[in-house]
Design a protein around this motif. Structure first.
Motif, PDB file in Angstrom:
ATOM      1  N   ASN A 147       0.831  -1.217   0.000  1.00 32.93           N
ATOM      2  CA  ASN A 147       0.000   0.000   0.000  1.00 32.93           C
ATOM      3  C   ASN A 147       0.860   1.259   0.000  1.00 32.93           C
ATOM      4  N   ARG A 148       2.003   1.213   0.687  1.00 40.21           N
ATOM      5  CA  ARG A 148       2.901   2.365   0.695  1.00 40.21           C
ATOM      6  C   ARG A 148       3.439   2.636  -0.706  1.00 40.21           C
ATOM      7  N   GLU A 149       3.794   1.581  -1.433  1.00 42.95           N
ATOM      8  CA  GLU A 149       4.320   1.771  -2.785  1.00 42.95           C
ATOM      9  C   GLU A 149       3.232   2.269  -3.735  1.00 42.95           C
ATOM     10  N   ARG A 150       2.006   1.817  -3.530  1.00 39.00           N
ATOM     11  CA  ARG A 150       0.909   2.325  -4.351  1.00 39.00           C
ATOM     12  C   ARG A 150       0.692   3.815  -4.112  1.00 39.00           C
ATOM     13  N   ALA A 151       0.765   4.214  -2.843  1.00 38.09           N
ATOM     14  CA  ALA A 151       0.640   5.644  -2.531  1.00 38.09           C
ATOM     15  C   ALA A 151       1.801   6.436  -3.113  1.00 38.09           C
TER      16      ALA A 151
END
Length: 487
Positions: A381-385
């Motif tokens: 999720n951090r990489e998607r953000a």
């Protein structure tokens, strides 16, 4: 136009077209920007270091497949047992030897296949019915994961992650290439600017010297004062100082370019360098933004990272599942007084055995496995953000870069007009001085204004080329512009 104005007009032209002076001073062959880019791609230290990363990442793919390569095992042993007193009739002894050869293969489906063969030799003293005795067996077995470790998605995750890592290493190298190209473009035009400024400084020194000589002549004839001569002399001194500083800047800019396009070649001469006229159409935001998302290495690397973290999450969820596997084995065995006979007996299918087993394990609580799953999900999720943030950053950078090219294109035109105006103002002030209607201080001031206008024009041109280089870096289009083929 007066006679003195006609005498000074060639100097005005020199001040405006300093490239001609530069060509006259530098007789080395011309060094084009394309040649600099080519040399940088071959010799730049950063790129030389960066080339190792894809090589390392490529071998990581082979390493990740190590667990799925056929494994050959060979074990051998020999021993002797002795019972009773040695050398007495009540004593006995036995000797045994064992040799096992096997091969196993783990498949991406979660299946492990193995085949093995074993040969035992035993003898005893006193001898038994069959002495020595040979036991041979052939065994085929298979084990299949049913929960954790089932399927190609999980078992190929490490390989696919390494393959994506290889892609990202190539993207990182591409990013380094784009950075070096942009730095080389900027260094090249900074050197052009420095040499152009030096030519203007030399022209100004010639003008100052001419004014000083004329002021002395006018003083001797009673037309000018000692103050006029002193002011002209100070103008010559200031122009000489400016030339010295400009020469230092040229050397610094030349070293900066040579450091980018070579290795320990700072003593080499740099040939003629020159500005290129910007004749391309003005950039359009929509096309530049689409090109940036298609070619920007950082953006593509972030997309690839999401694929890697998705694989990590799948593996973490699989590890949290119970370990359930089923196994089956089929064996054939034989016994005889020789090894070959024992194998023949094993192959006649009269002596055989089979086995089926089931294995189950489940960690109670699974706190660590669940924590690793949460970590993997949070990382994804951090990489998607981060990807969304990067998209916005690219949009902002492209908008700013497009505006910068548009603005600097107009700035070059305006600076050229201001430079032309300064030439005319200098001509007028010098003509008034020749007619006795002005002072050397005012002529020097007009000359300073002419220098400033020329420098502003040069700076506008450098800024324009720098903004173009920055736009091409953001678009990732520098490789196409210079026909660069990455390995």
């Amino acid at each position: 136009m007066s006679h003195l104005a006609r005498r000074f007009l060639p100097l005005f032209i020199i001040a405006l077209t300093s490239t001609s002076l530069l060509t006259a001073q530098n007789t080395a062959p011309e060094l084009t920007l394309e040649q600099c880019i080519e040399r940088a791609l071959q010799k730049n230290f950063s790129l030389e270091v960066g080339r190792f990363a894809p090589e390392i990442a490529k071998d990581s793919i082979v390493v990740s497949k190590g667990g799925y390569e056929p494994q050959l095992t060979v074990t051998a042993s020999t021993g002797k047992d002795t019972f009773g007193a040695t050398g007495t009739s009540t004593g006995s002894s036995s000797r045994s030897s064992d040799l096992r050869v096997g091969v196993s293969q783990r498949l991406y489906s979660g299946t492990t296949l193995s085949a093995s063969s074993r040969l035992d030799r035993s003898s005893s003293n006193p001898a038994l019915s069959l002495n020595p005795a040979y036991n041979a067996d052939l065994t085929l077995s298979a084990r299949q994961s049913l929960l954790s470790g089932l399927g190609t998605k999980v078992n190929r995750a490490a390989v696919e992650r390494a393959e994506i890592g290889f892609q990202r290493a190539n993207l990182d190298y591409k990013s380094q290439v784009l950075d070096v190209i942009e730095a080389t473009e900027n260094a090249y035009y900074n050197l052009v600017n420095a040499r152009e400024q030096l030519a203007v400084r030399n022209s100004s020194l010639a003008l100052s010297q001419k004014l000083y000589d004329e002021a002395k002549t006018r003083r001797d004839t009673g037309v000018a004062t000692d103050l006029d001569v002193l002011q002209a002399e100070v103008g010559v001194a200031n122009s000489r100082r400016s030339v010295i500083l400009a020469e230092q800047t040229v050397k610094d800019r030349q070293d900066g370019l040579l450091a980018l396009i070579g290795q320990f070649e700072l003593e080499n001469e740099v040939g003629t360098v020159r500005f290129k006229e910007f004749t391309d159409a003005l950039p359009v935001f929509a096309s530049s933004y689409a090109m940036a998302k298609q070619n920007q290495p950082d953006y593509l690397s972030s997309l690839a990272a999401i694929e890697q973290y998705t694989l990590d999450l799948a593996v973490a969820r699989d590890n949290a599942r119970p370990d359930l596997s089923v196994g089956a084995a089929l064996g054939m065995n034989g016994r005889n007084g020789s090894g070959s006979s024992a194998f023949n007996n094993a192959l006649d299918r009269q002596n055989h055995s089979w086995q089926v087993d089931l294995s189950f394990s489940y960690p109670i609580g699974q706190a660590s496995d669940k924590a690793r799953e949460r970590q993997s999900l949070a990382t994804l999720n951090r990489e998607r953000a981060r990807l969304r943030q990067l998209e916005q950053s690219i949009e902002v950078e492209v908008r700013a870069a497009v505006r910068s090219v548009e603005t600097n294109t107009e700035s070059v035109k305006i600076a050229k007009l201001a430079s032309d105006l300064s030439v005319k103002q200098y001509e007028l002030e010098k003509a008034k001085f020749d007619a006795g209607l002005s002072t050397s201080r005012l002529v020097l001031q007009a000359q300073t204004d002419l220098e400033s206008a020329r420098f502003s024009e040069l700076q506008a041109r450098v800024t324009l080329h720098n903004s173009i280089a920055a736009l091409h870096r953001i678009e990732g289009s520098s490789l196409q512009r210079y026909a660069v083929q990455l390995p």
